[in-house]
Scaffold this motif. Structure first.
Motif, PDB file in Angstrom:
ATOM      1  N   UNK A 253       0.809  -1.219   0.000  1.00  0.00           N
ATOM      2  CA  UNK A 253       0.000   0.000   0.000  1.00  0.00           C
ATOM      3  C   UNK A 253       0.848   1.277   0.000  1.00  0.00           C
ATOM      4  N   UNK A 254       1.423   1.567  -1.160  1.00  0.00           N
ATOM      5  CA  UNK A 254       2.190   2.806  -1.309  1.00  0.00           C
ATOM      6  C   UNK A 254       1.292   4.012  -1.087  1.00  0.00           C
ATOM      7  N   UNK A 255       1.892   5.094  -0.554  1.00  0.00           N
ATOM      8  CA  UNK A 255       1.116   6.310  -0.337  1.00  0.00           C
ATOM      9  C   UNK A 255       1.619   7.083   0.852  1.00  0.00           C
ATOM     10  N   UNK A 256       0.893   8.141   1.204  1.00  0.00           N
ATOM     11  CA  UNK A 256       1.224   8.996   2.344  1.00  0.00           C
ATOM     12  C   UNK A 256       0.201   8.776   3.453  1.00  0.00           C
ATOM     13  N   UNK A 257       0.700   8.697   4.680  1.00  0.00           N
ATOM     14  CA  UNK A 257      -0.174   8.415   5.816  1.00  0.00           C
ATOM     15  C   UNK A 257       0.179   9.371   6.961  1.00  0.00           C
ATOM     16  N   UNK A 258      -0.865   9.980   7.527  1.00  0.00           N
ATOM     17  CA  UNK A 258      -0.700  10.793   8.720  1.00  0.00           C
ATOM     18  C   UNK A 258      -1.361  10.056   9.882  1.00  0.00           C
ATOM     19  N   UNK A 259      -0.555   9.735  10.892  1.00  0.00           N
ATOM     20  CA  UNK A 259      -1.069   8.980  12.040  1.00  0.00           C
ATOM     21  C   UNK A 259      -0.783   9.775  13.305  1.00  0.00           C
TER      22      UNK A 259
ATOM     23  N   UNK B  61      -8.266  13.256  16.503  1.00  0.00           N
ATOM     24  CA  UNK B  61      -7.099  14.127  16.663  1.00  0.00           C
ATOM     25  C   UNK B  61      -6.320  14.231  15.341  1.00  0.00           C
ATOM     26  N   UNK B  62      -7.041  13.988  14.230  1.00  0.00           N
ATOM     27  CA  UNK B  62      -6.448  14.217  12.912  1.00  0.00           C
ATOM     28  C   UNK B  62      -5.776  13.036  12.276  1.00  0.00           C
ATOM     29  N   UNK B  63      -5.889  11.847  12.845  1.00  0.00           N
ATOM     30  CA  UNK B  63      -5.244  10.670  12.268  1.00  0.00           C
ATOM     31  C   UNK B  63      -6.067  10.128  11.100  1.00  0.00           C
ATOM     32  N   UNK B  64      -5.368   9.655  10.073  1.00  0.00           N
ATOM     33  CA  UNK B  64      -6.054   9.024   8.948  1.00  0.00           C
ATOM     34  C   UNK B  64      -6.354   7.557   9.208  1.00  0.00           C
ATOM     35  N   UNK B  65      -5.768   6.988  10.235  1.00  0.00           N
ATOM     36  CA  UNK B  65      -5.976   5.588  10.601  1.00  0.00           C
ATOM     37  C   UNK B  65      -6.422   5.535  12.048  1.00  0.00           C
ATOM     38  N   UNK B  66      -7.343   4.638  12.341  1.00  0.00           N
ATOM     39  CA  UNK B  66      -7.890   4.492  13.688  1.00  0.00           C
ATOM     40  C   UNK B  66      -7.570   3.078  14.181  1.00  0.00           C
ATOM     41  N   UNK B  67      -6.827   2.963  15.295  1.00  0.00           N
ATOM     42  CA  UNK B  67      -6.523   1.627  15.838  1.00  0.00           C
ATOM     43  C   UNK B  67      -6.112   1.766  17.303  1.00  0.00           C
TER      44      UNK B  67
ATOM     45  N   UNK C  55      17.865 -16.730  31.828  1.00  0.00           N
ATOM     46  CA  UNK C  55      17.016 -15.580  31.532  1.00  0.00           C
ATOM     47  C   UNK C  55      15.844 -16.011  30.652  1.00  0.00           C
ATOM     48  N   UNK C  56      14.741 -15.327  30.830  1.00  0.00           N
ATOM     49  CA  UNK C  56      13.570 -15.576  29.989  1.00  0.00           C
ATOM     50  C   UNK C  56      12.799 -14.292  29.767  1.00  0.00           C
ATOM     51  N   UNK C  57      12.153 -14.184  28.626  1.00  0.00           N
ATOM     52  CA  UNK C  57      11.305 -13.021  28.372  1.00  0.00           C
ATOM     53  C   UNK C  57      10.132 -13.430  27.492  1.00  0.00           C
ATOM     54  N   UNK C  58       9.023 -12.734  27.690  1.00  0.00           N
ATOM     55  CA  UNK C  58       7.821 -12.952  26.889  1.00  0.00           C
ATOM     56  C   UNK C  58       7.250 -11.592  26.525  1.00  0.00           C
ATOM     57  N   UNK C  59       6.931 -11.413  25.245  1.00  0.00           N
ATOM     58  CA  UNK C  59       6.300 -10.181  24.774  1.00  0.00           C
ATOM     59  C   UNK C  59       5.017 -10.560  24.047  1.00  0.00           C
ATOM     60  N   UNK C  60       3.924  -9.893  24.381  1.00  0.00           N
ATOM     61  CA  UNK C  60       2.621 -10.149  23.766  1.00  0.00           C
ATOM     62  C   UNK C  60       2.083  -8.826  23.230  1.00  0.00           C
ATOM     63  N   UNK C  61       1.559  -8.851  22.002  1.00  0.00           N
ATOM     64  CA  UNK C  61       1.029  -7.632  21.426  1.00  0.00           C
ATOM     65  C   UNK C  61      -0.172  -7.878  20.534  1.00  0.00           C
ATOM     66  N   UNK C  62      -1.036  -6.867  20.426  1.00  0.00           N
ATOM     67  CA  UNK C  62      -2.192  -6.981  19.542  1.00  0.00           C
ATOM     68  C   UNK C  62      -2.582  -5.593  19.032  1.00  0.00           C
ATOM     69  N   UNK C  63      -3.112  -5.541  17.819  1.00  0.00           N
ATOM     70  CA  UNK C  63      -3.656  -4.323  17.218  1.00  0.00           C
ATOM     71  C   UNK C  63      -5.133  -4.564  16.956  1.00  0.00           C
ATOM     72  N   UNK C  64      -5.965  -3.599  17.295  1.00  0.00           N
ATOM     73  CA  UNK C  64      -7.413  -3.818  17.361  1.00  0.00           C
ATOM     74  C   UNK C  64      -8.081  -4.050  16.008  1.00  0.00           C
ATOM     75  N   UNK C  65      -7.438  -3.667  14.914  1.00  0.00           N
ATOM     76  CA  UNK C  65      -8.053  -3.843  13.601  1.00  0.00           C
ATOM     77  C   UNK C  65      -6.956  -3.888  12.545  1.00  0.00           C
ATOM     78  N   UNK C  66      -7.271  -4.400  11.358  1.00  0.00           N
ATOM     79  CA  UNK C  66      -6.262  -4.460  10.290  1.00  0.00           C
ATOM     80  C   UNK C  66      -5.717  -3.068   9.973  1.00  0.00           C
ATOM     81  N   UNK C  67      -4.420  -2.994   9.757  1.00  0.00           N
ATOM     82  CA  UNK C  67      -3.739  -1.745   9.413  1.00  0.00           C
ATOM     83  C   UNK C  67      -2.835  -1.996   8.216  1.00  0.00           C
ATOM     84  N   UNK C  68      -2.353  -0.953   7.571  1.00  0.00           N
ATOM     85  CA  UNK C  68      -1.361  -1.145   6.504  1.00  0.00           C
ATOM     86  C   UNK C  68      -0.154  -1.909   7.055  1.00  0.00           C
ATOM     87  N   UNK C  69       0.492  -2.743   6.242  1.00  0.00           N
ATOM     88  CA  UNK C  69       1.581  -3.597   6.729  1.00  0.00           C
ATOM     89  C   UNK C  69       2.708  -2.855   7.437  1.00  0.00           C
ATOM     90  N   UNK C  70       2.957  -1.612   7.084  1.00  0.00           N
ATOM     91  CA  UNK C  70       4.084  -0.920   7.729  1.00  0.00           C
ATOM     92  C   UNK C  70       3.831  -0.653   9.209  1.00  0.00           C
TER      93      UNK C  70
END
Length: 564
Positions: free
Chosen positions: A374-380, A415-421, A440-455
């Motif tokens: 998804x080439x283009x310009x994004x304001x987040x 607040x002016x973002x072109x993407x909402x997540x 040593x051990x580490x665990x990282x867990x993450x999630x994004x609430x909706x599909x976003x551009x791959x970047x």
């Protein structure tokens, strides 16, 4: 004539002095580990063999004239271990020096005169072998106890009487604790451009607290870590007859401006270099200004930042302030990202935790010939919040402690973002040392609430992630390129074995999940195992890891800093 004979004798000794390539300890020695193992005896004789990884260095050689010194050193060490009748002898063959140790009968403790209050602090026991190290440890333990429990004005007289005729030792330790002392006022003699309020924040004792040298040392270390003083003097006045211990603190500001450059290489960014300018006391009060330019084979990053640790507000009290303005151009193979970022962060200490919140503006220009990206310009534009607990003994080379953090980022059109997540990430690390190993051990867990551009996706794989995969290469691919995911779990487990204080070998197991679906943690695990080496340099641990995915292949990672 006399001078000529001396010269001839010296020349003969020099020319015909025998050289040996090996040294062996025989007799009463420990085979694997102990007071008289080979490693210990080599240190006693001041013999240093190069570490196994320093293949460019040759082993030491020994001259016949050194044998006498070796025997004297071993004899002194045997005496310190309680073997005053030890016999040290030496023999040689063509290439080897043999140093034979006969311990013989150890000297024992006949009597101990020590107040009962301190007996539990002493490893010395009547009827047991006397060792100098136990006597020294006893004195140190008593001093530590007194200085940590309000008795810094103590007087101690400690003697160990060694009777070689009767062959026993009498230990006599007398202690006058003196009166109890309590912390009093702290007089700050401060010639720097830093308000005393900021200095007082680093002091961990309170007026009226029982004197404890550990609190004094911690306060000193906190002030030192500010990084702006060339002189710090922190002394207690113990002459007060009322039991008060006022502290005299003298500070002198040093050089606070620095210019640095670097060159290096790692397997994520390739060859890289950069320059930085930092002023650690920008217009005083520990404000920091920084400007940088970093260049690598993948692209470049330049920017400035400003940090103020002390902003007073009328309602919520003191805040810290951090503003970063940066521009980067980075080639991720599947796309090029031109990114302009401004990030404004406020910090607040509350209920023992460090809280950070603020606003972030990102303008991304994505260049790619692959439709998926998804080439283009994004304001987040987004608001964010981060809280963390860092109880590690070192942020660079931790051997004990834990670290936890939670990060929440909300981008919204209001607040002016072109993407909402909504992005949420949590991380936990635990490190524990069992000498000579660290686990040593580490665990990282993450999630994004909706599909976003791959970047804006999570990407896994690389030196600080799953080491069985190349940088950002784990998970689903389209057209040969990784596309990341919006739900992820990234876990690593590692054991380090220290061959020396500076060099260690590593075994690790990494396991990750990465999904294209929101809140989906049911996908397959990507597992990898591997080995590595670490060398603690002046710039931090140099790290080389080789990871092997379970499905086959390998990945090589070179970098600086521990994964944990």
């Amino acid at each position: 004539m006399k001078k000529l004979l001396i010269l001839l004798l010296f020349t003969f000794t020099f020319l015909y002095s025998k050289t040996f390539t090996e040294i062996k300890f025989i007799g009463d020695v420990d085979t694997i580990t102990g007071e008289f193992d080979r490693a210990t005896l080599l240190k006693v004789c001041h013999i240093d063999y190069p570490a196994i990884y320093k293949i460019w260095k040759s082993n030491p050689t020994f001259e016949e004239s050194q044998i006498k010194l070796f025997k004297e050193s071993l004899e002194k060490y045997a005496h310190s271990m309680g073997y005053y009748r030890a016999k040290i002898s030496a023999t040689t063959d063509n290439s080897t020096i043999y140093l034979k140790i006969q311990k013989n009968q150890p000297i024992k403790i006949a009597s101990i005169s020590l107040d009962r209050e301190f007996e539990r602090l002493s490893p010395l026991q009547k009827g047991e072998r006397f060792r100098t190290v136990d006597f020294s440890d006893t004195k140190k333990s008593i001093v530590d106890f007194l200085e940590q429990h309000g008795f810094p004005a103590y007087k101690m007289n400690a003697k160990a009487y060694v009777d070689l005729d009767e062959y026993h030792v009498d230990v006599n330790i007398s202690i006058d604790k003196g009166g109890k002392r309590y912390f009093s006022t702290t007089d700050i003699n401060n010639s720097s451009q830093i308000d005393n309020e900021l200095i007082e924040e680093q002091i961990v004792y309170n007026e009226g607290d029982l004197y404890n040298v550990l609190k004094l040392e911690e306060s000193y270390e906190n002030i030192y870590q500010l990084g702006v003083f060339e002189k710090i003097s922190m002394e207690a006045d113990l002459n007060n007859s009322e039991g008060k211990a006022p502290i005299n603190l003298t500070l002198k500001e040093g050089r606070t401006k620095e210019f640095a450059s670097n060159l290096g290489y790692d397997t994520e960014d390739g060859a890289r270099g950069g320059v930085e300018y930092i002023d650690h006391n920008f217009f005083g009060n520990l404000r920091e200004f920084k400007a940088w330019l970093h260049i690598s084979q993948r692209g470049y990053n330049t920017g400035t930042s400003f940090y103020d640790p002390w902003i007073k507000t009328p309602f919520i009290g003191r805040l810290s302030f951090f503003n970063e303005l940066s521009y980067s151009k980075w080639d991720y193979d599947s796309y090029i990202e031109n990114l302009f970022t401004e990030r404004v962060t406020f910090g607040k200490s509350l209920i023992g935790l460090e809280h950070y919140f603020g606003f972030q503006m990102e303008h991304s220009e994505i260049e790619t010939g692959i439709p998926t990206f998804l080439a283009g310009n994004y304001l987040i534009n987004s608001l964010f919040y981060r809280v963390e607990i860092d109880n590690r003994d070192s942020p660079i080379d931790a051997k004990n402690g834990y670290f936890t953090s939670l990060y929440v980022e909300k981008a919204m059109k209001q607040i002016g973002s072109e993407i909402d997540y909504l992005k949420v990430m949590g991380e936990a690390r635990y490190i524990k040392e069992f000498k000579p190993m660290v686990f040593a051990g580490k665990v990282k867990v993450g999630t994004i609430s909706q599909p976003t551009p791959p970047f804006k996706h999570f990407f896994l794989g690389g030196a600080m992630s799953n080491r069985g995969y190349e940088y950002r290469d784990l998970g689903q691919h389209l057209g040969g390129y990784p596309i990341g995911g919006v739900s992820m779990i990234d876990a690593s487990f590692e054991s380090r074995y220290y061959l020396t204080d500076l060099f260690s070998v590593v075994g690790f197991f990494d396991s990750s999940k990465l999904s294209q679906e929101v809140n989906d943690f049911s996908t397959e695990w990507y597992n990898a195992y591997g080995v590595g080496v670490r060398y603690l340099s002046v710039i931090g641990p140099l790290r080389l890891d080789i990871g092997y995915p379970i499905e086959g292949g390998l990945a090589l990672h070179l970098g600086i800093g521990q994964v944990f």
